[in-house]
Design a protein around this motif. Structure first.
Motif, PDB file in Angstrom:
ATOM      1  N   ALA A 188      21.616 -44.882  -4.969  1.00 17.41           N
ATOM      2  CA  ALA A 188      22.155 -44.497  -3.670  1.00 17.41           C
ATOM      3  C   ALA A 188      23.512 -43.814  -3.819  1.00 17.41           C
ATOM      4  CB  ALA A 188      22.284 -45.734  -2.775  1.00 17.41           C
ATOM      5  N   LEU A 189      24.398 -44.401  -4.618  1.00 17.30           N
ATOM      6  CA  LEU A 189      25.727 -43.817  -4.800  1.00 17.30           C
ATOM      7  C   LEU A 189      25.632 -42.434  -5.439  1.00 17.30           C
ATOM      8  CD1 LEU A 189      27.722 -46.943  -6.087  1.00 17.30           C
ATOM      9  CD2 LEU A 189      27.406 -46.158  -3.734  1.00 17.30           C
ATOM     10  N   ARG A 231      29.512 -40.909  -3.695  1.00 16.75           N
ATOM     11  CA  ARG A 231      29.270 -39.989  -4.820  1.00 16.75           C
ATOM     12  C   ARG A 231      30.442 -40.021  -5.809  1.00 16.75           C
ATOM     13  NH1 ARG A 231      25.738 -37.196  -8.184  1.00 16.75           N
ATOM     14  NH2 ARG A 231      27.014 -35.626  -9.218  1.00 16.75           N
ATOM     15  N   ALA A 232      31.663 -40.110  -5.301  1.00 20.11           N
ATOM     16  CA  ALA A 232      32.825 -40.128  -6.188  1.00 20.11           C
ATOM     17  C   ALA A 232      32.821 -41.383  -7.068  1.00 20.11           C
ATOM     18  CB  ALA A 232      34.112 -40.063  -5.360  1.00 20.11           C
ATOM     19  N   GLY A 273      33.848 -52.070   1.770  1.00 17.79           N
ATOM     20  CA  GLY A 273      34.285 -51.742   0.420  1.00 17.79           C
ATOM     21  C   GLY A 273      34.525 -50.256   0.306  1.00 17.79           C
ATOM     22  N   GLU A 274      34.721 -49.813  -0.918  1.00 15.69           N
ATOM     23  CA  GLU A 274      34.983 -48.398  -1.156  1.00 15.69           C
ATOM     24  C   GLU A 274      33.804 -47.529  -0.750  1.00 15.69           C
ATOM     25  OE1 GLU A 274      35.747 -45.474  -5.018  1.00 15.69           O
ATOM     26  OE2 GLU A 274      35.901 -47.651  -5.251  1.00 15.69           O
ATOM     27  N   THR A 275      32.589 -48.028  -0.966  1.00 11.39           N
ATOM     28  CA  THR A 275      31.406 -47.188  -0.742  1.00 11.39           C
ATOM     29  C   THR A 275      30.334 -47.889   0.101  1.00 11.39           C
ATOM     30  OG1 THR A 275      30.331 -47.998  -2.760  1.00 11.39           O
ATOM     31  CG2 THR A 275      31.766 -46.087  -2.978  1.00 11.39           C
ATOM     32  N   ARG A 309      32.697 -41.541 -11.214  1.00 15.16           N
ATOM     33  CA  ARG A 309      33.800 -42.180 -11.918  1.00 15.16           C
ATOM     34  C   ARG A 309      33.366 -43.396 -12.734  1.00 15.16           C
ATOM     35  NH1 ARG A 309      36.324 -43.087  -7.686  1.00 15.16           N
ATOM     36  NH2 ARG A 309      36.009 -45.318  -7.457  1.00 15.16           N
ATOM     37  N   THR A 310      32.297 -44.096 -12.276  1.00 13.87           N
ATOM     38  CA  THR A 310      31.965 -45.405 -12.846  1.00 13.87           C
ATOM     39  C   THR A 310      30.572 -45.494 -13.444  1.00 13.87           C
ATOM     40  OG1 THR A 310      33.399 -46.386 -11.151  1.00 13.87           O
ATOM     41  CG2 THR A 310      31.939 -47.887 -12.343  1.00 13.87           C
ATOM     42  N   PHE A 311      29.591 -44.777 -12.883  1.00 14.94           N
ATOM     43  CA  PHE A 311      28.200 -44.976 -13.265  1.00 14.94           C
ATOM     44  C   PHE A 311      27.532 -43.747 -13.869  1.00 14.94           C
ATOM     45  CE2 PHE A 311      29.083 -47.687  -9.505  1.00 14.94           C
ATOM     46  CZ  PHE A 311      29.034 -48.919 -10.132  1.00 14.94           C
ATOM     47  N   HIS A 312      28.260 -42.672 -14.030  1.00 12.68           N
ATOM     48  CA  HIS A 312      27.683 -41.467 -14.634  1.00 12.68           C
ATOM     49  C   HIS A 312      27.396 -41.745 -16.113  1.00 12.68           C
ATOM     50  CE1 HIS A 312      27.276 -37.328 -16.065  1.00 12.68           C
ATOM     51  NE2 HIS A 312      27.101 -36.974 -14.796  1.00 12.68           N
ATOM     52  N   PRO A 313      26.284 -41.227 -16.663  1.00 15.49           N
ATOM     53  CA  PRO A 313      25.954 -41.486 -18.076  1.00 15.49           C
ATOM     54  C   PRO A 313      27.063 -41.126 -19.048  1.00 15.49           C
ATOM     55  CG  PRO A 313      24.101 -40.463 -16.967  1.00 15.49           C
ATOM     56  CD  PRO A 313      25.236 -40.443 -15.988  1.00 15.49           C
ATOM     57  N   ASP A 314      27.792 -40.058 -18.785  1.00 16.14           N
ATOM     58  CA  ASP A 314      28.872 -39.679 -19.699  1.00 16.14           C
ATOM     59  C   ASP A 314      29.941 -40.763 -19.778  1.00 16.14           C
ATOM     60  OD1 ASP A 314      27.510 -37.329 -20.043  1.00 16.14           O
ATOM     61  OD2 ASP A 314      28.873 -36.104 -18.830  1.00 16.14           O
ATOM     62  N   VAL A 315      30.199 -41.398 -18.648  1.00 16.71           N
ATOM     63  CA  VAL A 315      31.240 -42.424 -18.582  1.00 16.71           C
ATOM     64  C   VAL A 315      30.773 -43.702 -19.275  1.00 16.71           C
ATOM     65  CG1 VAL A 315      32.606 -43.877 -17.026  1.00 16.71           C
ATOM     66  CG2 VAL A 315      32.182 -41.479 -16.448  1.00 16.71           C
ATOM     67  N   VAL A 316      29.564 -44.184 -18.914  1.00 22.74           N
ATOM     68  CA  VAL A 316      29.110 -45.463 -19.465  1.00 22.74           C
ATOM     69  C   VAL A 316      28.755 -45.348 -20.943  1.00 22.74           C
ATOM     70  CG1 VAL A 316      28.355 -46.337 -17.223  1.00 22.74           C
ATOM     71  CG2 VAL A 316      26.733 -45.116 -18.657  1.00 22.74           C
ATOM     72  N   THR A 317      28.264 -44.186 -21.380  1.00 18.43           N
ATOM     73  CA  THR A 317      27.931 -44.011 -22.795  1.00 18.43           C
ATOM     74  C   THR A 317      29.190 -44.022 -23.651  1.00 18.43           C
ATOM     75  OG1 THR A 317      25.952 -42.748 -22.208  1.00 18.43           O
ATOM     76  CG2 THR A 317      26.732 -42.560 -24.468  1.00 18.43           C
ATOM     77  N   LYS A 318      30.244 -43.350 -23.197  1.00 15.78           N
ATOM     78  CA  LYS A 318      31.508 -43.377 -23.942  1.00 15.78           C
ATOM     79  C   LYS A 318      32.036 -44.805 -24.037  1.00 15.78           C
ATOM     80  CE  LYS A 318      36.213 -41.539 -24.124  1.00 15.78           C
ATOM     81  NZ  LYS A 318      36.752 -42.894 -24.427  1.00 15.78           N
TER      82      LYS A 318
END
Length: 417
Positions: free
Chosen positions: A302-303, A388-389, A356-358, A393-402
């Motif tokens: 959803a986010l 979406r933000a 909350g925030e979202t 910031r938190t759940f995008h694959p680039d972020v969690v993989t790093k």
């Protein structure tokens, strides 16, 4: 990457996450050695292996032999464990340590303590086995697969492997609530990293649709009954449409609601394209779980699509929607002042509803959820950009993989030292 896959006939977000994690790590340049078994293999096992199957949660000899060969041949830096039951056994942790390989485990449920892994029994949250050396209540209530014998075996497994779980070098808690669970179990805080799952980026969000979407397993703990109780407190059509997607034992309840009211539609089980279309057609996604749901993937979906979420204040849901920080009760204190400040025209929050925030979280009660439905309908457009933000910031694959690679690198460096 070690994981006992759940049966394909049983939809599993955990299987999906493991597959995605392997793909994301590989794309990031990591060499990943899958050490995967599947519960679908059980019917085709040799008779001797089937005879030993009841003991495999405690010690699975074939898995230990195969893992030893894999480690000896490839000398991996880290073993990353997801689900060990039933064909791998927590003993893989000991096998890895015997070869000098540190172990990371992602915690997807509460099975360090609870035989069912859910902290949920007979339609209610249950933590009767918490703090016990042996989960006798789980045996009495047949919590594992409805069998007293299998429940006894799982309770014994958890007792035998308490030391095994305390030896894991690093735990990945999917949310702050899971981190709390691990600390309560006795895991030192310095061995716990909060890192949620990520899902592939679906692309730029479509404009908000209308109404609400409930999507997931149609089982009691997912809260379909709670949502329908709350929905019926509003006149037909007052909230826009409610779409219900999924399958399970409560399917008749969804079908009856769709037959009863013009504003309820039952979509049945959906493929990936259907899921995307259902989210885009809606304005708000509802996660009405009545158990301490660890990390409902539907919220991250959803986010990612720019849809705010209305959920119950249980498990990882407050963390996912950015509502897990301590707040004043709605209608009092600084929170009430903030809700009446910049952003004129905002809807006053009914008692029990926390923004909350979202999205919004409420107690798992029909009256509170009914009140929150009105707030969410009025406020969805305001929170959509933040949804979406937060994903980016938190759940995008680039972020969690790093973040995951950083955990591996830290453990590998510690092991070398």
């Amino acid at each position: 990457m070690a994981h006992n896959r759940y049966r394909e006939a049983q939809p599993s977000g955990e299987n999906t996450i493991v597959d995605a994690e392997i793909a994301q790590l590989t794309a990031a340049g990591m060499e990943v050695l899958p050490f995967l078994r599947s519960s679908d293999e059980i019917p085709s096992l040799p008779k001797t292996a089937k005879a030993l199957l009841p003991l495999s949660p405690i010690y699975a000899p074939r898995a230990q032999q195969e893992l030893s060969r894999l480690i000896t041949e490839h000398r991996p830096d880290v073993l990353h464990l997801h689900n060990p039951y039933p064909l791998l056994s927590p003993w893989v942790v000991r096998t890895a340590h015997r070869h000098g390989v540190p172990v990371v485990q992602t915690v997807h449920n509460y099975r360090q303590v609870c035989s069912s892994g859910l902290y949920f029994r007979d339609g209610m949250i249950c933590q009767d086995c918490r703090g016990r050396a042996l989960g006798v209540p789980a045996i009495v209530h047949r919590c594992y697969r409805g069998s007293r014998a299998q429940s006894a075996l799982m309770a014994t497994t958890l007792a035998v492997h308490r030391g095994t779980w305390h030896s894991v070098d690093r735990y990945i808690a999917l949310t702050s609530a899971v981190a709390d669970h691990l600390r309560d179990y006795g895991v030192p805080a310095e061995r716990i990293v909060v890192k949620p799952n990520g899902i592939p980026d679906p692309g730029r969000p479509a404009p908000l649709g209308d109404g609400f979407l409930f999507m997931g397993r149609l089982t009691p703990e997912k809260g379909l009954g709670l949502l329908l109780d709350a929905w019926r407190r509003h006149p037909d059509g007052a909230l826009g449409p409610l779409r219900i997607a999924g399958d399970g034992e409560l399917r008749p309840l969804a079908e009856a609601a769709a037959a009863e009211r013009a504003d309820v539609t039952f979509l049945g089980p959906l493929d990936r394209a259907g899921v995307r279309a259902a989210i885009e057609a809606s304005a708000v996604v509802v996660a009405a779980s009545t158990w301490h749901d660890v990390l409902p993937t539907v919220i991250i979906e959803a986010l990612a699509s720019g849809r705010p979420v209305l959920g119950t204040a249980l498990g990882g849901i407050p963390y996912l929607v950015g509502a897990d920080a301590p707040r004043e009760p709605a209608g009092t204190g600084p929170a009430a002042v903030a809700s009446a400040a910049p952003g004129a025209g905002r809807v006053p929050l009914p008692t029990g509803v926390v923004t909350g925030e979202t999205g919004w979280v409420v107690p798992p009660e029909p009256a509170a959820l009914a009140a929150a439905l009105s707030v969410a309908r009025a406020e969805a457009a305001r929170l959509a950009p933040a949804a979406r933000a937060r994903y980016e910031r938190t759940f995008h694959p680039d972020v969690v993989t790093k973040r995951l690679i950083d955990v591996y690198a830290d453990l590998a460096a510690t092991a070398r030292r």
